[in-house]
Design an enzyme around this catalytic site. Structure first.
Site, PDB file in Angstrom:
ATOM      1  N   SER A  69       0.830  -1.305   0.082  1.00  0.00           N
ATOM      2  CA  SER A  69       0.127   0.064   0.027  1.00  0.00           C
ATOM      3  C   SER A  69       0.798   1.360  -0.024  1.00  0.00           C
ATOM      4  O   SER A  69       2.075   1.040   0.662  1.00  0.00           O
ATOM      5  CB  SER A  69      -0.902   0.063   1.348  1.00  0.00           C
ATOM      6  OG  SER A  69      -1.522   1.098   1.327  1.00  0.00           O
TER       7      SER A  69
ATOM      8  N   TYR B  45      -1.228  -0.531  10.474  1.00  0.00           N
ATOM      9  CA  TYR B  45      -1.684  -0.998   9.142  1.00  0.00           C
ATOM     10  C   TYR B  45      -0.435  -0.857   8.395  1.00  0.00           C
ATOM     11  O   TYR B  45       0.188  -1.683   7.738  1.00  0.00           O
ATOM     12  CB  TYR B  45      -3.078  -0.471   8.707  1.00  0.00           C
ATOM     13  CG  TYR B  45      -3.262  -0.957   7.176  1.00  0.00           C
ATOM     14  CD1 TYR B  45      -3.503  -2.107   6.770  1.00  0.00           C
ATOM     15  CD2 TYR B  45      -3.014   0.191   6.251  1.00  0.00           C
ATOM     16  CE1 TYR B  45      -3.727  -2.455   5.493  1.00  0.00           C
ATOM     17  CE2 TYR B  45      -3.318  -0.261   4.854  1.00  0.00           C
ATOM     18  CZ  TYR B  45      -3.403  -1.503   4.377  1.00  0.00           C
ATOM     19  OH  TYR B  45      -3.513  -1.733   3.226  1.00  0.00           O
TER      20      TYR B  45
ATOM     21  N   LYS C 290       2.379  -3.547   6.577  1.00  0.00           N
ATOM     22  CA  LYS C 290       2.764  -3.795   5.135  1.00  0.00           C
ATOM     23  C   LYS C 290       4.036  -3.651   4.855  1.00  0.00           C
ATOM     24  O   LYS C 290       4.914  -4.183   4.070  1.00  0.00           O
ATOM     25  CB  LYS C 290       1.979  -2.617   4.390  1.00  0.00           C
ATOM     26  CG  LYS C 290       0.474  -2.887   4.376  1.00  0.00           C
ATOM     27  CD  LYS C 290       0.224  -4.187   3.526  1.00  0.00           C
ATOM     28  CE  LYS C 290      -1.286  -4.464   3.536  1.00  0.00           C
ATOM     29  NZ  LYS C 290      -1.628  -5.664   2.903  1.00  0.00           N
TER      30      LYS C 290
HETATM   31  P1  NAD Z   1     -10.733  -6.851   1.447  1.00  0.00           P
HETATM   32  O1  NAD Z   1     -10.999  -7.087   2.952  1.00  0.00           O
HETATM   33  O2  NAD Z   1     -12.006  -6.807   0.737  1.00  0.00           O
HETATM   34  O3  NAD Z   1     -10.281  -8.512   0.915  1.00  0.00           O
HETATM   35  C1  NAD Z   1      -9.380  -8.997   1.939  1.00  0.00           C
HETATM   36  C2  NAD Z   1      -9.464 -10.674   1.881  1.00  0.00           C
HETATM   37  O4  NAD Z   1      -8.704 -11.314   2.839  1.00  0.00           O
HETATM   38  C3  NAD Z   1     -11.153 -10.792   2.467  1.00  0.00           C
HETATM   39  O5  NAD Z   1     -11.710 -11.575   1.319  1.00  0.00           O
HETATM   40  C4  NAD Z   1     -10.999 -11.294   3.672  1.00  0.00           C
HETATM   41  O6  NAD Z   1     -11.888 -12.279   4.262  1.00  0.00           O
HETATM   42  C5  NAD Z   1      -9.748 -12.144   3.468  1.00  0.00           C
HETATM   43  N1  NAD Z   1      -8.863 -12.379   5.014  1.00  0.00           N
HETATM   44  C6  NAD Z   1      -8.617 -11.628   5.777  1.00  0.00           C
HETATM   45  N2  NAD Z   1      -7.985 -12.127   6.659  1.00  0.00           N
HETATM   46  C7  NAD Z   1      -7.747 -13.572   6.353  1.00  0.00           C
HETATM   47  C8  NAD Z   1      -7.104 -14.633   6.829  1.00  0.00           C
HETATM   48  N3  NAD Z   1      -6.463 -14.505   8.120  1.00  0.00           N
HETATM   49  N4  NAD Z   1      -7.106 -15.687   6.266  1.00  0.00           N
HETATM   50  C9  NAD Z   1      -7.740 -15.808   5.073  1.00  0.00           C
HETATM   51  N5  NAD Z   1      -8.091 -14.849   4.144  1.00  0.00           N
HETATM   52  C10 NAD Z   1      -8.142 -13.586   4.980  1.00  0.00           C
HETATM   53  O7  NAD Z   1      -9.732  -6.096   1.017  1.00  0.00           O
HETATM   54  P2  NAD Z   1      -9.240  -5.513  -0.375  1.00  0.00           P
HETATM   55  O8  NAD Z   1      -9.582  -4.083  -0.442  1.00  0.00           O
HETATM   56  O9  NAD Z   1      -9.635  -6.354  -1.419  1.00  0.00           O
HETATM   57  O10 NAD Z   1      -7.566  -5.509  -0.001  1.00  0.00           O
HETATM   58  C11 NAD Z   1      -6.897  -6.752  -0.509  1.00  0.00           C
HETATM   59  C12 NAD Z   1      -5.514  -6.558  -0.063  1.00  0.00           C
HETATM   60  O11 NAD Z   1      -4.998  -5.049  -0.847  1.00  0.00           O
HETATM   61  C13 NAD Z   1      -5.129  -6.244   1.485  1.00  0.00           C
HETATM   62  O12 NAD Z   1      -4.035  -6.945   1.720  1.00  0.00           O
HETATM   63  C14 NAD Z   1      -5.124  -4.761   1.608  1.00  0.00           C
HETATM   64  O13 NAD Z   1      -4.347  -4.270   2.950  1.00  0.00           O
HETATM   65  C15 NAD Z   1      -4.527  -4.305   0.332  1.00  0.00           C
HETATM   66  N6  NAD Z   1      -4.635  -2.810  -0.156  1.00  0.00           N
HETATM   67  C16 NAD Z   1      -5.829  -2.679   0.057  1.00  0.00           C
HETATM   68  C17 NAD Z   1      -6.334  -1.123  -0.417  1.00  0.00           C
HETATM   69  C18 NAD Z   1      -7.754  -0.654  -0.477  1.00  0.00           C
HETATM   70  O14 NAD Z   1      -7.849   0.644  -0.688  1.00  0.00           O
HETATM   71  N7  NAD Z   1      -8.836  -1.397  -0.854  1.00  0.00           N
HETATM   72  C19 NAD Z   1      -5.243  -0.225  -0.673  1.00  0.00           C
HETATM   73  C20 NAD Z   1      -4.028  -0.700  -0.483  1.00  0.00           C
HETATM   74  C21 NAD Z   1      -3.640  -2.029  -0.004  1.00  0.00           C
END
Ligand code: NAD
Ligand code: UDP
Length: 337
Positions: free
Chosen positions: A124, A148, A152
């Site tokens: 991120s 958070y 990362k």
């Molecule tokens: P999201 O919460 O929709 O998806 C994350 C998925 O991981 C979910 O389906 C959740 O059920 C699963 N999960 C969580 N803990 C788990 C565990 N212990 N075991 C198995 N599965 C687990 O989030 P997203 O927006 O799709 O983000 C995906 C990734 O991208 C994350 O790592 C997040 O930190 C990163 N990210 C997201 C953003 C954003 O703005 N959405 C920005 C930068 C980085």
């Protein structure tokens, strides 16, 4: 290729899953549905008319993960599973370190057992912390200002150290800016639980009448209209970035970091106007004080990804808003509504 996709039921993962299946890859999704619904996977099956394997497990469960990966034998892992709410990470740091950091170690161990040497990691822009200059490039110091972001940055270091122990290993660390939008079909999209923290899901709630007004956090920033500026990237462009990174890792070893952003900033008011136009709804808002921990501006220099991955985010803010509106018009309450 055989691809293990952690977090494949989530917002970003489900859009990557569509891209992988459309390109004919064999996929194993690992997700414990902590922040998603299995219905997102059903919708992906409908969009792509393809099937894939699903393991409903916590990534921290290293024994089960090792067995599953050893049996699936992935060529590459795309690691999206994790917890992502900044405010919650400050309140529950140990839960965040366990899921994000310990979960990533458990995954790398399972990859070792399965003989898998390639990983793409969902990092991120939060790792940069307060901007020392803008736009952020990959050489900008990493100095996260919340739990958070620290998880990362730690995972990036762990993957880098893991890769350094074997010249056959490779990794792409993808630093996402602000992903918004939905698949053009309107069948999958972002489905936050409870009150959305992020701007676009909140605006969509106001547009659908689920909430009365948006709070704009600060209009006294040093930006063109005083409201915060962010680099919004269409979720499908972001998903395409992973496909491009997969192709890159096929021919390259070592670890590379890439910013994935559009390279252009939009203010909160500009997003409100764009969404209002796309939805033909008026979006009521009030100005509130600045939100703790927000920076005035966050914009990516994505030229490394443009040049090295031959990838560019070119979908417009208008397209992002129109796609969110299509998704939310069909499913006002997300997958459960
Ligand atoms: P999201 O919460 O929709 O998806 C994350 C998925 O991981 C979910 O389906 C959740 O059920 C699963 N999960 C969580 N803990 C788990 C565990 N212990 N075991 C198995 N599965 C687990 O989030 P997203 O927006 O799709 O983000 C995906 C990734 O991208 C994350 O790592 C997040 O930190 C990163 N990210 C997201 C953003 C954003 O703005 N959405 C920005 C930068 C980085
Ligand atoms: N924002 C806002 N009201 C909200 C949510 C967000 O004014 O209800 C602003 C926030 O201050 C920031 C921008 O919208 O300037 C993007 O915030 P978001 O939480 O979506 O992303 P991030 O802070 O992670 O960049």
């Amino acid at each position: 290729m055989r691809v293990c996709l952690t977090g494949g039921a989530g917002y970003i993962g489900s859009h990557i899953l569509v891209g992988l299946l459309e390109d004919g890859h064999d996929v194993l999704v690992v997700d414990n549905f902590a922040n998603s619904s299995p219905k997102s996977l059903d919708q992906v099956r409908i969009i792509t008319r393809s099937s894939f394997e699903v393991l409903d497990q916590d990534i921290c469960n290293s024994g089960v993960l090792s067995e599953a990966l050893s049996s699936f034998r992935p060529d590459i892992v795309i690691h999206c599973a994790g917890l992502k709410a900044v405010g919650e990470s400050q309140e529950q740091p140990l839960r965040y370190y366990r899921t994000n950091v310990e979960g990533s170690i458990s995954l790398l161990e399972a990859m070792d057992q399965a003989g898998c040497q390639r990983i793409i990691f969902s990092s991120s822009a939060t790792v940069y912390g307060t901007p020392r200059y803008l736009p952020y490039d990959e050489a900008h110091p990493v100095a996260p200002v919340n739990v958070y972001g620290r998880t990362k940055a730690m995972i990036e270091d762990i993957i880098t150290d893991w890769a350094a122990t074997d010249p056959g290993r490779s990794a792409a660390l993808l630093r996402y800016f602000n992903p918004v939008g939905a698949h053009e079909s309107g069948e999958i999209g972002e489905d936050p639980k409870g009150i959305p923290n992020n701007l676009v899901p909140y605006i969509a709630d106001v547009a659908t009448g689920m909430r009365t007004e948006l709070s704009i956090f600060g209009n006294d920033y040093d930006t063109r209209d005083g409201t915060g500026v962010r680099d919004y990237i269409h979720i499908t462009d972001l998903a395409d970035g992973h496909i491009a990174a997969m192709a890159f890792l096929e021919g390259n070893q070592g670890v590379e970091t890439f910013n994935l952003g559009a390279g252009e900033g939009s203010s909160v008011l500009e997003v409100v106007k764009a969404f209002s136009r796309a939805s033909n709804q008026s979006i009521s808002y009030v100005i509130k004080p600045r939100r703790d921990g927000d920076v005035s501006e966050s914009v990516a220099n994505s030229s490394k990804a443009n040049d090295v991955l031959a990838w560019k985010a070119d979908r417009t803010l208008e397209a992002m808003c129109a796609d969110v509106w299509r998704w939310r018009s069909r499913y006002p309450r997300g997958f459960d509504g």
